[in-house]
Scaffold this active site. Structure first.
Site, PDB file in Angstrom:
ATOM      1  N   TYR A 282      36.128  34.652  36.106  1.00  0.00           N
ATOM      2  CA  TYR A 282      37.051  34.978  35.012  1.00  0.00           C
ATOM      3  C   TYR A 282      38.385  34.281  35.239  1.00  0.00           C
ATOM      4  O   TYR A 282      38.904  33.585  34.369  1.00  0.00           O
ATOM      5  CB  TYR A 282      37.257  36.491  34.914  1.00  0.00           C
TER       6      TYR A 282
ATOM      7  N   TYR B  20      37.576  43.521  44.154  1.00  0.00           N
ATOM      8  CA  TYR B  20      38.202  42.237  44.492  1.00  0.00           C
ATOM      9  C   TYR B  20      37.183  41.255  45.071  1.00  0.00           C
ATOM     10  O   TYR B  20      36.473  41.560  46.028  1.00  0.00           O
ATOM     11  CB  TYR B  20      39.327  42.478  45.500  1.00  0.00           C
TER      12      TYR B  20
END
Ligand SMILES: [Zn+2]
Lengths: 129, 382
Positions: free
Chosen positions: B328, B280
């Site tokens: 992304y 993360y």
């Protein structure tokens, strides 16, 4: 839009009543002797329920601090940049505040001051002490 | 006990998806993952969903089941911020390993960019404590900035090292046609982007995107005859230390230490065994703190490694090979699921143009809140 005004509940009412009287109240556990902030119905160190309210001397040191350039709402965007600090108080608990009277860095000594916000009084810190 | 298997994975396009809704993204992701597995809606007996900002509801799994016309034998929705995707994979694995389900569909998605008209930052700030944080104008980036300041002061991390993390993610995104942000950036670009909350610049912060992602988690015996080689769920773990940053017991050590130790321990592995990590990265400091807290690097060394290119594809520990939340895309709970889908693609050898050669073991990690709640998932190639 105004800055958020804290909404007290039964756990926190004594704290906010203290702020209105310019008194920084915090809890200490009678079972384990540790201080805690924010106020709760239980000691988060030992789960004891026997908590007493004490009054802080209002002095501490900055544990970490950031200068915010992008505020979360229009009210804060109007006052950027501003500093948000985590302050370790001398009695052994930590709270969050904005820094007044200059720029703080990690380790800077600060003292608690009070600001009116809506129908509440909120604690802040200023450099010094 | 036979370990659970990920038998299907799919992520939608990400970015500014005009015309998409939270439920249409759930549908596209869910049906995509089922098609990948070679399964139909009727084969699914478990449904796990997360949460949505644009269609907030107490019972999102029931909302989605009704929307798509599914009547599962087991359904649940979990709302734990950025850690939710990994937690749902852990829960799905537990369900199939305990025999309650054969095929669990795990679906996430939100149109957080187009559906919130720029209000996502304000909505996220409202996760701060109403009495003790929100009155001070604390934002999510400000809370992570408090971590970064402390981390820099204790371990000598520099802004250039954090910037190198952002640059690596953008380089990976440039290899991935689906990524939201592909234009190249340099360390100077990151350092010269405007401050959001010192020391974090705009390019130290993740994106806000529309998108969805889903996986199918199957019981080992139910996975055997499906169309794709399965990816084994070798170990999972969680760690929880606080919710609000004002009450965090440490600003440099977090629940990821326990979650990774448990996940790797249950898999019988150690950090050095892992070939690729998908961790993360809500902010550059998030990734750096987690890499060190989980034991992939010693204290103060992850930033040095990032600056030396060790997190790149082809480096010592390829990290966030799809481009991560930084480049992304980040679509709420789907942000964490993009990491899971990428790990599956890497382990199947499907990551065209960005494949880590010989990748056999991956660790996926999510965190929610302000490094508050953690879940690690160790995956292995069939
Ligand atoms: Zn106690």
């Amino acid at each position: 839009m105004e800055k958020p005004v804290p909404r007290p509940n039964a756990d926190s009412a004594p704290f906010w009543e203290g702020c209105a009287a310019h008194e920084f109240r915090f809890q200490r556990c009678r079972d384990c002797g540790k201080a805690q902030f924010y106020p709760r119905a239980v000691c988060s160190h030992c789960q004891g329920r026997d908590l007493e309210w004490l009054v802080s001397a209002g002095k501490g040191a900055v544990y970490s601090v950031t200068t915010v350039y992008r505020g979360p709402s229009a009210a804060f965007k109007d006052v950027t940049p501003y500093q948000v600090a985590l302050v370790d108080m001398d009695e052994g608990f930590r709270f969050m505040a904005n820094v007044r009277g200059g720029e703080a860095e990690i380790g800077t000594r600060v003292r608690v001051i009070y600001e009116e916000r809506g129908d509440q009084t909120i604690p802040q810190v200023e450099i010094g002490g | 006990m036979k370990k659970a298997v990920i038998t299907g994975a799919y992520s939608t396009r990400v970015g500014d998806l005009q015309g998409a809704t939270c439920m249409s993204l759930h549908t596209e992701a869910g049906l995509g993952a089922l098609a990948d597995a070679g399964l139909a809606v009727a084969d699914v007996d478990g449904l796990l969903c997360a949460y949505s900002f644009t269609e907030p509801h107490l019972m999102l799994a029931s909302v989605f089941a009704e929307y798509i016309g599914m009547q599962p034998a087991y359904a649940s929705a979990v709302s734990m911020g950025g850690v939710t995707a990994c937690m749902l994979v852990m829960q799905a694995a537990a369900l199939v390993e305990a025999g309650y389900c054969r095929h669990v569909l795990v679906v996430t998605g939100d149109n957080r960019l187009s559906g919130m008209r720029g209000n996502a930052v304000q909505a996220l700030a409202e996760v701060g404590n109403q009495q003790y944080e929100q009155p001070y104008g604390m934002t999510i980036p400000a809370a992570y900035a408090l971590v970064a300041q402390r981390y820099m002061s204790e371990f000598g991390v520099t802004s250039e090292q954090l910037a190198a993390i952002a640059v690596t993610h953008r380089e990976h995104a440039a290899l991935n046609p689906k990524a939201h942000m592909k234009s190249p950036i340099t360390v100077d670009d990151v350092m010269n982007s405007r401050f959001i909350a010192t020391p974090l610049h705009l390019l130290d912060c993740c994106l806000i995107s529309d998108g969805g992602a889903a996986v199918v988690v199957s019981a080992a015996d139910a996975a055997a005859d499906l169309r794709r080689p399965g990816v084994h769920v070798l170990g999972t773990g969680q760690g929880h230390t606080h919710e609000y940053i004002v009450a965090a017991p440490s600003l440099t050590d977090f629940g990821c230490k326990r979650s990774a130790a448990d996940a790797l321990g249950r898999a019988g592995l150690k950090p050095a065994d892992i070939d690729v990590v998908e961790i993360y990265d809500s902010f550059t400091i998030t990734l750096l703190a987690e890499l060190e807290s989980m034991g992939f690097f010693q204290r103060g060394e992850a930033g040095v490694a990032a600056a030396a290119g060790e997190l790149k594809i082809g480096g010592k520990l390829p990290c966030n090979t799809h481009g991560g939340l930084l480049s992304y895309g980040h679509s709420g709970a789907a942000g964490g699921m993009f990491h899971v889908v990428e790990a599956v693609e890497q382990l199947r050898g499907d990551a065209v143009g960005r494949q880590v050669e010989g990748a056999e073991l991956a660790l996926v990690h999510g965190d929610g809140g302000i490094l508050s709640a953690h879940c690690s998932v160790v995956l292995g190639r069939a």
